[in-house]
Scaffold this active site. Structure first.
Site, PDB file in Angstrom:
ATOM      1  N   HIS A  20       0.841  -1.209   0.000  1.00  8.00           N
ATOM      2  CA  HIS A  20       0.000   0.000   0.000  1.00  8.00           C
ATOM      3  C   HIS A  20       0.877   1.262   0.000  1.00  8.00           C
ATOM      4  CE1 HIS A  20      -2.985  -2.721   2.322  1.00  8.00           C
ATOM      5  NE2 HIS A  20      -3.523  -2.529   1.139  1.00  8.00           N
ATOM      6  N   LYS A  44     -15.458  -5.635   9.197  1.00  3.77           N
ATOM      7  CA  LYS A  44     -16.086  -6.902   9.520  1.00  3.77           C
ATOM      8  C   LYS A  44     -15.692  -7.236  10.948  1.00  3.77           C
ATOM      9  CE  LYS A  44     -14.900  -7.667   4.826  1.00  3.77           C
ATOM     10  NZ  LYS A  44     -13.564  -7.362   4.353  1.00  3.77           N
ATOM     11  N   ARG A  95      -2.343  -6.414  -8.384  1.00  4.86           N
ATOM     12  CA  ARG A  95      -1.215  -7.338  -8.176  1.00  4.86           C
ATOM     13  C   ARG A  95      -1.331  -8.427  -9.238  1.00  4.86           C
ATOM     14  NH1 ARG A  95      -2.895  -8.216  -2.103  1.00  4.86           N
ATOM     15  NH2 ARG A  95      -4.771  -8.379  -3.329  1.00  4.86           N
ATOM     16  N   SER A 133      -2.840  -7.839   3.141  1.00  6.60           N
ATOM     17  CA  SER A 133      -3.027  -7.653   4.588  1.00  6.60           C
ATOM     18  C   SER A 133      -3.426  -8.971   5.230  1.00  6.60           C
ATOM     19  CB  SER A 133      -4.113  -6.608   4.856  1.00  6.60           C
ATOM     20  OG  SER A 133      -3.744  -5.376   4.307  1.00  6.60           O
TER      21      SER A 133
HETATM   22  O1  PNS Z   1      -9.152  -3.284   0.419  1.00  2.00           O
HETATM   23  P1  PNS Z   1     -10.489  -3.790  -0.007  1.00  2.00           P
HETATM   24  O2  PNS Z   1     -11.182  -4.472   1.155  1.00  2.00           O
HETATM   25  O3  PNS Z   1     -10.404  -4.670  -1.219  1.00  2.00           O
HETATM   26  O4  PNS Z   1     -11.379  -2.514  -0.402  1.00  2.00           O
HETATM   27  C1  PNS Z   1     -12.691  -2.625  -0.891  1.00  2.00           C
HETATM   28  C2  PNS Z   1     -13.389  -1.245  -0.879  1.00  2.00           C
HETATM   29  C3  PNS Z   1     -13.352  -0.660   0.498  1.00  2.00           C
HETATM   30  C4  PNS Z   1     -12.669  -0.308  -1.850  1.00  2.00           C
HETATM   31  C5  PNS Z   1     -14.860  -1.431  -1.383  1.00  2.00           C
HETATM   32  O5  PNS Z   1     -15.460  -2.468  -0.691  1.00  2.00           O
HETATM   33  C6  PNS Z   1     -15.705  -0.160  -1.245  1.00  2.00           C
HETATM   34  O6  PNS Z   1     -15.576   0.740  -2.035  1.00  2.00           O
HETATM   35  N1  PNS Z   1     -16.545  -0.095  -0.184  1.00  2.00           N
HETATM   36  C7  PNS Z   1     -17.405   1.035   0.088  1.00  2.00           C
HETATM   37  C8  PNS Z   1     -18.871   0.714  -0.208  1.00  2.00           C
HETATM   38  C9  PNS Z   1     -19.138   0.818  -1.681  1.00  2.00           C
HETATM   39  O7  PNS Z   1     -19.048   1.847  -2.305  1.00  2.00           O
HETATM   40  N2  PNS Z   1     -19.488  -0.347  -2.282  1.00  2.00           N
HETATM   41  C10 PNS Z   1     -19.713  -0.488  -3.691  1.00  2.00           C
HETATM   42  C11 PNS Z   1     -18.397  -0.792  -4.399  1.00  2.00           C
HETATM   43  S1  PNS Z   1     -18.648  -1.086  -6.112  1.00  2.00           S
END
Ligand code: PNS
Length: 162
Positions: A20, A44, A95, A133
């Protein structure tokens, strides 16, 4: 005066890894400011670190970069948060090929919801291709050495936890 170019880098960051960090630094070559934004509704029950702890670690890691890197969190939809922040671009890291499908779906959904918001993908540095992570937490919890995978502030926190 030219407008400040802001990019949002959203994620869970539980915890932030060297992958990151590398991505934020690459993004700063193109943008004036990066907002590292933790999605709160992604919290979560199995998150290792609390939202506050994750924000604190991000702030500690980037403190040398001053206002160019901001740590923040948001509730609800990412596109709504982006609009509020004034950012026009979402940054995501890629990645392995296995990331692609998930990222493609999210980018398309976000484009559907907010056509004027762009998702830009940055390739992770070679040495971080295998990093996540989730794996860092697993290895650390089993007593493995993750010192090359996370910033010092995170290593300290992981040490306290396990
Ligand atoms: O690091 P991650 O867990 O892969 O990140 C995922 C994240 C946080 C970018 C995604 O779940 C998100 O944007 N969550 C916010 C809610 C939202 O907008 N959901 C619709 C996404 S298309």
């Amino acid at each position: 005066m030219a407008q400040t170019k802001i990019a949002i880098y959203p994620g869970s960051f539980d915890p932030i890894t060297n992958g990151h960090v590398d991505l934020v630094k690459r993004t700063l070559r193109v943008f004036d400011q990066v907002v590292v934004a933790i999605a709160r509704n992604q919290e979560k029950d199995n998150s290792l670190f609390t939202l506050e702890e994750r924000l604190e670690m991000i702030r500690e890691v980037f403190k040398g970069l001053g206002s160019r890197v901001k740590a923040d969190s948001f509730d609800g939809l990412l596109v709504k948060y982006a609009k509020k922040t004034g950012a026009k671009v979402i940054i995501r890291g890629l990645r392995a090929v296995s990331d692609f499908e998930y990222e493609f779906q999210m980018a398309m959904m976000n484009r559907e919801l907010a056509p004027d918001l762009e998702t830009l993908f940055m390739m992770t540095g070679q040495s971080h291709f295998y990093l996540s992570s989730r794996l860092v937490k697993e290895v650390a919890s089993l007593g493995g050495d993750v010192s090359a995978m996370v910033p010092k502030a995170v290593l300290k926190k992981l040490g306290e936890r396990f």
